[in-house]
Scaffold this active site. Structure first.
Site, PDB file in Angstrom:
ATOM      1  N   GLU A 135       0.825  -1.224   0.000  1.00 16.29           N
ATOM      2  CA  GLU A 135       0.000   0.000   0.000  1.00 16.29           C
ATOM      3  C   GLU A 135       0.850   1.262   0.000  1.00 16.29           C
ATOM      4  O   GLU A 135       0.349   2.337  -0.304  1.00 16.29           O
ATOM      5  CB  GLU A 135      -0.936   0.013   1.213  1.00 16.29           C
ATOM      6  CG  GLU A 135      -1.862  -1.171   1.231  1.00 16.29           C
ATOM      7  CD  GLU A 135      -3.126  -0.961   2.051  1.00 16.29           C
ATOM      8  OE1 GLU A 135      -3.402   0.165   2.464  1.00 16.29           O
ATOM      9  OE2 GLU A 135      -3.820  -1.956   2.256  1.00 16.29           O
ATOM     10  N   LYS A 163       2.997   3.253   7.477  1.00 20.62           N
ATOM     11  CA  LYS A 163       3.897   2.171   7.063  1.00 20.62           C
ATOM     12  C   LYS A 163       5.010   2.727   6.166  1.00 20.62           C
ATOM     13  O   LYS A 163       6.167   2.315   6.271  1.00 20.62           O
ATOM     14  CB  LYS A 163       3.127   1.071   6.307  1.00 20.62           C
ATOM     15  CG  LYS A 163       2.173   0.257   7.159  1.00 20.62           C
ATOM     16  CD  LYS A 163       2.851  -0.567   8.243  1.00 20.62           C
ATOM     17  CE  LYS A 163       3.640  -1.746   7.710  1.00 20.62           C
ATOM     18  NZ  LYS A 163       4.144  -2.616   8.818  1.00 20.62           N
TER      19      LYS A 163
HETATM   20  P1  NAD Z   1      -2.624  -7.847  12.765  1.00 18.54           P
HETATM   21  O1  NAD Z   1      -3.336  -6.559  12.989  1.00 18.54           O
HETATM   22  O2  NAD Z   1      -3.407  -9.098  12.581  1.00 18.54           O
HETATM   23  O3  NAD Z   1      -1.600  -8.124  13.959  1.00 18.54           O
HETATM   24  C1  NAD Z   1      -0.795  -7.126  14.508  1.00 18.54           C
HETATM   25  C2  NAD Z   1      -0.160  -7.677  15.785  1.00 18.54           C
HETATM   26  O4  NAD Z   1       0.692  -6.662  16.307  1.00 18.54           O
HETATM   27  C3  NAD Z   1      -1.180  -8.019  16.872  1.00 18.54           C
HETATM   28  O5  NAD Z   1      -0.868  -9.245  17.464  1.00 18.54           O
HETATM   29  C4  NAD Z   1      -1.033  -6.886  17.866  1.00 18.54           C
HETATM   30  O6  NAD Z   1      -1.342  -7.268  19.204  1.00 18.54           O
HETATM   31  C5  NAD Z   1       0.425  -6.521  17.706  1.00 18.54           C
HETATM   32  N1  NAD Z   1       0.702  -5.123  18.084  1.00 18.54           N
HETATM   33  C6  NAD Z   1       0.027  -4.019  17.701  1.00 18.54           C
HETATM   34  N2  NAD Z   1       0.548  -2.922  18.272  1.00 18.54           N
HETATM   35  C7  NAD Z   1       1.614  -3.358  19.000  1.00 18.54           C
HETATM   36  C8  NAD Z   1       2.571  -2.705  19.822  1.00 18.54           C
HETATM   37  N3  NAD Z   1       2.563  -1.369  19.985  1.00 18.54           N
HETATM   38  N4  NAD Z   1       3.520  -3.451  20.420  1.00 18.54           N
HETATM   39  C9  NAD Z   1       3.549  -4.793  20.263  1.00 18.54           C
HETATM   40  N5  NAD Z   1       2.654  -5.457  19.528  1.00 18.54           N
HETATM   41  C10 NAD Z   1       1.700  -4.760  18.898  1.00 18.54           C
HETATM   42  O7  NAD Z   1      -1.676  -7.570  11.521  1.00 18.54           O
HETATM   43  P2  NAD Z   1      -1.253  -8.555  10.333  1.00 18.54           P
HETATM   44  O8  NAD Z   1      -2.305  -8.536   9.296  1.00 18.54           O
HETATM   45  O9  NAD Z   1      -0.804  -9.836  10.906  1.00 18.54           O
HETATM   46  O10 NAD Z   1      -0.002  -7.751   9.749  1.00 18.54           O
HETATM   47  C11 NAD Z   1       1.303  -7.968  10.265  1.00 18.54           C
HETATM   48  C12 NAD Z   1       2.275  -7.054   9.535  1.00 18.54           C
HETATM   49  O11 NAD Z   1       2.248  -7.311   8.152  1.00 18.54           O
HETATM   50  C13 NAD Z   1       1.935  -5.565   9.701  1.00 18.54           C
HETATM   51  O12 NAD Z   1       3.146  -4.858   9.820  1.00 18.54           O
HETATM   52  C14 NAD Z   1       1.231  -5.208   8.399  1.00 18.54           C
HETATM   53  O13 NAD Z   1       1.440  -3.851   8.079  1.00 18.54           O
HETATM   54  C15 NAD Z   1       1.967  -6.122   7.429  1.00 18.54           C
HETATM   55  N6  NAD Z   1       1.190  -6.538   6.239  1.00 18.54           N
HETATM   56  C16 NAD Z   1      -0.044  -7.105   6.384  1.00 18.54           C
HETATM   57  C17 NAD Z   1      -0.722  -7.549   5.242  1.00 18.54           C
HETATM   58  C18 NAD Z   1      -2.076  -8.208   5.339  1.00 18.54           C
HETATM   59  O14 NAD Z   1      -2.671  -8.494   4.301  1.00 18.54           O
HETATM   60  N7  NAD Z   1      -2.595  -8.507   6.519  1.00 18.54           N
HETATM   61  C19 NAD Z   1      -0.129  -7.399   3.982  1.00 18.54           C
HETATM   62  C20 NAD Z   1       1.128  -6.796   3.887  1.00 18.54           C
HETATM   63  C21 NAD Z   1       1.796  -6.376   5.029  1.00 18.54           C
HETATM   64  O1  DAU Z   2      -2.257  -4.698   0.494  1.00 12.86           O
HETATM   65  C1  DAU Z   2      -1.806  -5.098   1.740  1.00 12.86           C
HETATM   66  C2  DAU Z   2      -2.760  -4.626   2.806  1.00 12.86           C
HETATM   67  O2  DAU Z   2      -3.921  -5.434   2.702  1.00 12.86           O
HETATM   68  C3  DAU Z   2      -2.195  -4.691   4.216  1.00 12.86           C
HETATM   69  O3  DAU Z   2      -1.104  -3.809   4.317  1.00 12.86           O
HETATM   70  C4  DAU Z   2      -3.255  -4.318   5.261  1.00 12.86           C
HETATM   71  O4  DAU Z   2      -2.729  -4.497   6.559  1.00 12.86           O
HETATM   72  C5  DAU Z   2      -4.438  -5.231   5.057  1.00 12.86           C
HETATM   73  O5  DAU Z   2      -5.473  -4.873   5.961  1.00 12.86           O
HETATM   74  C6  DAU Z   2      -4.949  -5.163   3.617  1.00 12.86           C
HETATM   75  O6  DAU Z   2      -5.539  -3.861   3.344  1.00 12.86           O
HETATM   76  P1  DAU Z   2      -6.873  -3.723   2.462  1.00 12.86           P
HETATM   77  O7  DAU Z   2      -7.504  -2.445   2.780  1.00 12.86           O
HETATM   78  O8  DAU Z   2      -6.603  -4.033   1.029  1.00 12.86           O
HETATM   79  O9  DAU Z   2      -7.693  -5.000   3.078  1.00 12.86           O
HETATM   80  P2  DAU Z   2      -9.210  -5.159   3.543  1.00 12.86           P
HETATM   81  O10 DAU Z   2      -9.407  -6.612   3.809  1.00 12.86           O
HETATM   82  O11 DAU Z   2      -9.586  -4.184   4.591  1.00 12.86           O
HETATM   83  O12 DAU Z   2      -9.998  -4.798   2.229  1.00 12.86           O
HETATM   84  C7  DAU Z   2      -9.774  -5.488   1.009  1.00 12.86           C
HETATM   85  C8  DAU Z   2     -10.668  -4.858  -0.043  1.00 12.86           C
HETATM   86  O13 DAU Z   2     -12.029  -5.150   0.278  1.00 12.86           O
HETATM   87  C9  DAU Z   2     -10.565  -3.347  -0.095  1.00 12.86           C
HETATM   88  O14 DAU Z   2     -10.693  -2.919  -1.436  1.00 12.86           O
HETATM   89  C10 DAU Z   2     -11.756  -2.864   0.722  1.00 12.86           C
HETATM   90  C11 DAU Z   2     -12.790  -3.947   0.466  1.00 12.86           C
HETATM   91  N1  DAU Z   2     -13.736  -4.202   1.577  1.00 12.86           N
HETATM   92  C12 DAU Z   2     -13.235  -4.410   2.825  1.00 12.86           C
HETATM   93  C13 DAU Z   2     -14.084  -4.622   3.903  1.00 12.86           C
HETATM   94  C14 DAU Z   2     -13.529  -4.825   5.294  1.00 12.86           C
HETATM   95  C15 DAU Z   2     -15.099  -4.251   1.343  1.00 12.86           C
HETATM   96  O15 DAU Z   2     -15.550  -4.097   0.176  1.00 12.86           O
HETATM   97  N2  DAU Z   2     -15.935  -4.478   2.389  1.00 12.86           N
HETATM   98  C16 DAU Z   2     -15.485  -4.645   3.665  1.00 12.86           C
HETATM   99  O16 DAU Z   2     -16.324  -4.803   4.590  1.00 12.86           O
END
Ligand code: NAD
Ligand code: DAU
Length: 352
Positions: A135, A163
């Protein structure tokens, strides 16, 4: 041993489980504040495993981080901890600035201090791996090539801006102080333990509860989906062989519009858990769009393949089937995480 931050969240807990299976001889210290997104239950399979040391604490707590580094002397830090949900960053950006920027700064400073105390060859072998997101590159037009590592940063949401700031700090700590860093920028993950505030798990739990499936805007926003276990293997590979100071984009080669994802989930549930009321597609509801909603993300994952030989193992078809099946098999987990605080969030976000 390695220090993992955020290892009770979605990706972090998958990574810790994956690491203990892949590296049984190398322990993990897992530092997590257990915010609403962190869940010890995700790590239940490691109960009794002396190779997993869980510490509840905040990455902004410098004294705690210093103590953990001095005590455990990790050879690497893998940094997942973050506030991660874009919609929450729109409602309240403060926590994102604190954890994602201040927290990363605190970790970098603690890591720099610790690294300086290491002798050779530990100093040369040490790594700080920062887990970031696609992102930070902003939004693509329909004909644009996917994000390469050389794309300019154009973050659009408070989440992605925080980020992006953390990525810049990591880069600067390498450039200025020589800290041996690696950064990964990954696309949307999905799979087990995904908190049901995000698109895929929200659609599964809502469908099973007979609730509306809220699709933002026209549902034609595109994301590039990656099965979480493939992300874990990519991180292990970058940690092992990535060139210091480099960034690696990680993606699934799976660009799909949101509405197609929702329809696919409905079709899988129709097959695996048919509803007497008819197809789950009847629950699809178009709702108000997300402010500043990025239209398209897509990752060019050729660098990590070329340099490190990594490719995702799952296709979207195999990954989404496993994911839907996991939620059917773990209904009690999904039930438990939809606690009071979760219901407050859903009310706030979807009431209108
Ligand atoms: P998540 O929100 O599921 O988990 C985040 C974790 O971090 C939680 O366990 C929370 O308790 C912990 N946390 C939050 N604040 C904290 C703090 N101040 N100190 C210690 N721990 C803390 O997130 P996720 O989806 O597992 O994402 C993990 C990493 O990957 C993040 O850095 C996110 O930006 C990155 N990322 C996520 C996605 C995705 O699709 N979910 C994609 C690309 C990158
Ligand atoms: O691209 C990586 C990112 O993907 C990570 O860095 C973020 O931590 C992770 O949350 C995710 O972000 P998005 O905003 O892409 O994910 P989300 O699941 O929130 O939404 C995915 C798509 O679906 C987005 O276009 C918004 C849409 N959406 C989401 C929700 C929660 C809906 O249409 N309805 C919904 O209720």
């Amino acid at each position: 041993m390695i220090l993992v931050t955020g290892g009770a969240g979605f990706i972090g807990s998958n990574f810790v489980l994956d690491w203990r299976a892949a590296h049984p001889g190398e322990a993990v210290v897992n530092l997590d504040a257990l915010t609403y997104a962190g869940n010890r239950e995700n790590l239940a399979a490691l109960d009794g495993d002396t190779g997993h040391v869980f510490v509840q604490g905040d990455i902004t707590d410098r004294a705690l981080v210093d103590r953990l580094l001095a005590e455990h002397r990790p050879r690497a830090i893998v940094h997942f901890a973050a506030e991660s949900h874009v919609d929450r960053s729109i409602h309240g950006p403060g926590a994102f600035m604190k954890t994602n920027i201040d927290g990363t700064f605190t970790l970098l400073e603690a890591a720099r201090g610790y690294w300086a105390t290491l002798g050779e060859p530990e100093k040369a072998a040490f790594r700080f791996l920062h887990v970031s997101t696609d992102e930070v590159y902003g939004s693509l037009g329909p004909q644009d090539p996917p994000f390469a590592e050389t794309n300019p940063y154009e973050p659009n949401s408070p989440y992605s801006a925080s980020k992006a700031a953390s990525d810049h700090l990591v880069r600067a700590w390498h450039h200025t102080y020589g800290l041996p860093v690696l950064t990964t920028n990954c696309s949307n993950n999905y799979g087990p333990f995904h908190f049901p505030e995000k698109l895929i798990p929200l659609m599964i739990v809502n469908a099973l509860a007979g609730k509306p499936l809220p699709v933002y805007g026209d549902g034609m926003q595109i994301r590039d989906w990656l099965y979480v276990k493939d992300h874990c293997s990519a991180i292990r590979r970058v940690l092992e062989g990535g060139r210091v100071g480099e960034t690696y984009n990680v993606g699934g080669w799976n660009e799909k519009p949101n509405i197609e994802i929702v329809q696919r989930i409905c079709a899988l549930l129709d097959e695996l858990r048919p509803s007497p009321e008819g197809s789950y597609t009847r629950l699809i509801t178009y709702v108000k769009d997300r402010p500043g909603h990025d239209r398209r993300y897509a990752i060019d994952a050729r660098k990590i393949e070329r340099e490190l030989g990594w490719r995702p193992a799952e296709t979207f078809e195999t990954g989404i089937r496993k994911t839907v099946q996991w939620y059917l098999d773990n209904a009690a987990w999904a039930q438990r995480v939809q606690s009071g605080a979760y219901r407050d969030w859903v009310q706030k976000q979807y009431a209108a």
